[in-house]
Design an enzyme around this catalytic site. Structure first.
Site, PDB file in Angstrom:
ATOM      1  N   ARG A 114       0.852  -1.175   0.000  1.00 50.97           N
ATOM      2  CA  ARG A 114       0.000   0.000   0.000  1.00 50.97           C
ATOM      3  C   ARG A 114       0.894   1.233   0.000  1.00 50.97           C
ATOM      4  NH1 ARG A 114      -2.283   1.403   6.069  1.00 50.97           N
ATOM      5  NH2 ARG A 114      -0.277   2.036   6.905  1.00 50.97           N
ATOM      6  N   ASN A 152      -4.922   7.906   2.893  1.00 52.36           N
ATOM      7  CA  ASN A 152      -4.800   7.227   4.191  1.00 52.36           C
ATOM      8  C   ASN A 152      -3.373   7.365   4.692  1.00 52.36           C
ATOM      9  OD1 ASN A 152      -6.010   5.213   6.212  1.00 52.36           O
ATOM     10  ND2 ASN A 152      -4.104   4.198   5.616  1.00 52.36           N
ATOM     11  N   GLU A 153      -3.221   7.984   5.858  1.00 53.29           N
ATOM     12  CA  GLU A 153      -1.921   8.063   6.532  1.00 53.29           C
ATOM     13  C   GLU A 153      -0.809   8.487   5.575  1.00 53.29           C
ATOM     14  OE1 GLU A 153      -2.842   4.700   9.988  1.00 53.29           O
ATOM     15  OE2 GLU A 153      -1.544   4.190   8.295  1.00 53.29           O
ATOM     16  N   GLU A 312      -8.476   6.171  14.323  1.00 48.86           N
ATOM     17  CA  GLU A 312      -8.055   4.769  14.407  1.00 48.86           C
ATOM     18  C   GLU A 312      -7.278   4.545  15.700  1.00 48.86           C
ATOM     19  OE1 GLU A 312      -5.765   2.991  11.305  1.00 48.86           O
ATOM     20  OE2 GLU A 312      -6.869   4.000   9.698  1.00 48.86           O
ATOM     21  N   LYS A 361      -4.356  -9.573   9.272  1.00 46.74           N
ATOM     22  CA  LYS A 361      -5.375 -10.492   9.798  1.00 46.74           C
ATOM     23  C   LYS A 361      -5.226 -10.753  11.292  1.00 46.74           C
ATOM     24  CE  LYS A 361      -2.841 -14.476   7.876  1.00 46.74           C
ATOM     25  NZ  LYS A 361      -2.032 -13.681   6.919  1.00 46.74           N
ATOM     26  N   PHE A 362      -4.038 -10.499  11.857  1.00 38.63           N
ATOM     27  CA  PHE A 362      -3.866 -10.676  13.298  1.00 38.63           C
ATOM     28  C   PHE A 362      -3.946  -9.364  14.067  1.00 38.63           C
ATOM     29  CE2 PHE A 362      -1.617 -14.479  11.599  1.00 38.63           C
ATOM     30  CZ  PHE A 362      -2.505 -15.423  12.101  1.00 38.63           C
ATOM     31  N   HIS A 363      -4.325  -8.293  13.376  1.00 39.91           N
ATOM     32  CA  HIS A 363      -4.595  -7.011  14.035  1.00 39.91           C
ATOM     33  C   HIS A 363      -5.989  -7.089  14.652  1.00 39.91           C
ATOM     34  CE1 HIS A 363      -5.392  -2.755  14.586  1.00 39.91           C
ATOM     35  NE2 HIS A 363      -4.192  -2.434  14.155  1.00 39.91           N
TER      36      HIS A 363
END
Length: 673
Positions: A114, A152-153, A312, A361-363
């Site tokens: 990204r 984004n960011e 966030e 996915k582990f966030h």
């Protein structure tokens, strides 16, 4: 004029990034049902969805976005709608590979993550403007739309590109900034090492060189890269303002994370309609709630003291650090309400439903992999109810006690190559001074060095290597008019071009501090020095010492050993109606506390010794009343003295005289009168 609060949002913002495109539509109905159960008021949608909205060049599919925005609206949930320009589709990069960024070593990065964007690339700019226009035309008057979320960011993970397009853009930026190439040569000091440029066409970005390059050029390239990202934000913002008048536009900052130190948020704060921020706990062994408070204070300061939104943070552990511990029971609420205490108009998360695939996915998420029969979900629902009970806070402002000067340009300059020591880290000093003020229960505003400081009894300068003449004059006037100033070492050394101020160190601060520095004497790893004072105290210092000569300042602590033994280490200078303190070594927490205690006495700041360590007390006030937040980060019940009785909003109980705050709990009192 655009609104400065989310349109149609009458409560605090509560929700998170919602990525329905990751899930079959059969899940969407369950999502909005759970959102209503949790008390969600707003979600961010569409941030990474360009490839779905424009699956091939000029071919658009808004059907799925129409359906989810409509479903959210039917359920009373406001929408923060993203422009998906942080990740162009793969077809765009295959058609325009030159839009991928290039490193200083000449390596072009590839699609597959990204934020792989060359912000100077004309094709990227055109494509971003096009998709933003399409979204604004379609959703600009949608009744669910609360605000726009651009990109984004910015700056994460790539802020600067070094390609030929950037080189041409950099030359144009330099010509606009300086006017002539002679002015560039003068600013950069190109007479050194024969680096003089005869024309703008000869200047390139600071790409890889045999040894260290020109520091003035490197500093300006950081400014250029920041300004280029901001140009692209403004271009999208202006499209949205034109096609969706009245709807506020934001982009999510990351103000206090070192991963995003390439962005000058003072400048960005002037461009957004609402300041929003992302914050994640850095689990490196330090007290994470102190960094959280620092981030919230800095974000509020970038917003000019106005309310802002935490867009966030995480419900529990993240996934991108070497070790990612879960949050303890109750910590999610403490984290969330800590941001609210310091000015946020709510608490949003990344993300709503935890992903099954992809890099994050582990966030953690509001709906974890384990679903609703989990501790995280129960705490999410409880937090939603708490935020709902605090709706009256909207529009109030956090009250600060002191100011800390903060300047990204100075950090950029100090962190360039070939400084007296690589161990003098400006961010470390900012963290250390902030923690010392936090432990004295003082709420901090951050301030630009040239801003009005007259309302603060105490101003602290942890690290300001780069200081303009205007900033130096500002601090001198502040002290002369009665302020108390505390300055740490290696401050006031260079001007805005990284040129050493003429004359003895500390350049722009000589007069206000009443001293000169003959020579820097940085220490080697493992070395330390002992200081002695008239009160018998012996704080320790490391990393840095100086050969300091008072020229009107009084010596308070003296070096007891080391190369500078017998020389002044900490000084105090009376100037006009105020006082300026200077510390010429890196003090530890105990030494900083002693120094700031003496300075607080000069500033007539009342000690708050009746509050235990790690019990956070912050106040907000406004037309709706006065509010006191008490956040107990300890494992022991505590009591907070109250200067007025009031009603505790989370429990509905009356609070008179002293407020009981159970271990690990948060209490919010609306004070009477």
């Amino acid at each position: 004029m655009p609104e400065t609060t989310p349109r149609g949002l009458t409560r605090l913002a509560f929700g998170g990034d919602y990525n329905p495109e990751q899930w079959p539509e059969s899940v969407w109905q369950d999502d909005v049902r759970l959102m209503r159960e949790a008390g969600v008021t707003m979600v961010s949608v569409g941030i990474f969805s360009w490839a779905l909205l424009e699956p091939s060049p000029g071919e658009y599919d808004f059907g799925w976005l129409d359906r989810i925005v409509g479903l959210l609206h039917e359920n009373g949930i406001r929408v923060d709608l993203g422009t998906p320009t942080v990740v162009p589709p793969v077809w765009f990069y295959r058609a325009h590979p030159e839009a991928l960024p290039v490193t200083p070593e000449g390596v072009r990065l590839e699609f597959g993550s990204r934020g792989a964007v060359c912000h100077s690339n004309a094709d990227y700019r055109a494509a971003a403007a096009n998709i933003t226009t399409r979204l604004a035309e379609r959703y600009g008057d949608h009744p669910a739309l609360a605000m726009w979320h651009v990109h984004n960011e910015y700056g994460v993970p790539v802020s600067a590109c070094y390609c030929d397009s950037c080189a041409a853009h950099f030359r144009r930026w330099l010509e606009t900034t300086y006017g002539t190439v002679d002015a560039v040569n003068a600013a950069w000091g190109t007479a050194f090492w024969g680096q003089r440029y005869p024309g703008f066409a000869d200047i390139n970005p600071p790409r890889a060189t045999p040894t260290v390059g020109n520091p003035g050029q490197a500093l300006d390239y950081k400014r250029f890269a920041d300004a280029t990202m901001r140009e692209n934000f403004v271009a999208e913002r202006d499209i949205l303002h034109r096609l969706a008048p009245g709807v506020p536009v934001t982009t999510n900052f990351m103000t206090a994370l070192s991963q995003c130190d390439s962005v000058d948020y003072w400048a960005w704060g002037r461009e957004v309609d609402i300041v929003t921020n992302d914050h994640y706990l850095i689990t490196d062994g330090r007290r994470t709630h102190v960094n959280l408070a620092m981030a919230a204070d800095l974000t509020r300061s970038v917003a000019g003291g106005a309310p802002w939104i935490l867009l966030e943070h995480s419900t529990s552990g993240v996934n991108w650090q070497p070790r990612n511990p879960a949050k303890a029971p109750g910590q999610m609420a403490r984290n969330s309400l800590g941001h609210v205490a310091r000015g946020s108009e709510g608490a949003m998360f990344f993300q709503w439903r935890q992903s099954r695939r992809g890099a994050e996915k582990f966030h953690s998420a509001m709906v974890p992999h384990g679903g609703t029969d989990t501790r995280v979900w129960r705490e999410v629902v409880e937090l939603g109810a708490s935020l709902d009970s605090l709706a009256a806070l909207r529009g109030t402002r956090t009250e600060a006690d002191v100011a800390v000067l903060w300047d990204w340009h100075s950090w950029w300059a100090q962190n360039l190559a070939w400084r007296p020591t690589e161990d003098a880290d400006p961010r470390e000093r900012a963290d250390a001074f902030y923690e010392a003020l936090y432990d004295r229960h003082l709420t901090v505003d951050f301030a630009h060095p040239e801003s009005d400081l007259s309302t603060y009894p105490l101003v602290v300068v942890p690290a300001l290597y780069l200081m303009t003449e205007a900033a130096g004059n500002n601090l001198r006037e502040y002290v002369e008019n009665g302020g108390t100033l505390v300055v740490s070492f290696f401050s006031g050394i260079v001007d805005e071009h990284d040129a050493v101020h003429e004359g003895a160190y500390p350049g722009a601060l000589r007069d206000v501090l009443g001293l000169t520095v003959e020579e820097f004497a940085p220490l080697l790893p493992g070395e330390s020095v002992r200081l002695t004072g008239p009160d018998g105290s012996e704080p320790a210092g490391d990393v840095w010492t100086e050969f300091l000569v008072p020229r009107g300042a009084d010596t308070v602590w003296t070096y007891a050993d080391g190369l500078t033994a017998g020389r002044p280490a900490v000084t105090r200078h009376r100037l006009g109606r105020g006082t300026a303190w200077y510390v010429s070594t890196r003090l530890g927490h105990e030494g900083l506390d002693a120094l700031l205690g003496r300075a607080a006495e000069d500033a007539a700041i009342t000690p708050r010794a009746d509050l235990p360590r790690d019990l956070e007390v912050v106040r907000r006030s406004g037309e709706s009343g006065r509010y006191l937040f008490a956040i107990n980060h300890t494992a022991t019940d505590a009591k907070v003295p109250l200067d007025a009785s009031g009603t505790e909003l989370l429990t509905g109980e009356r609070a008179v005289g002293r407020l009981a705050v159970p271990a690990g709990a948060v209490r919010v009192v609306r004070l009477d009168g």
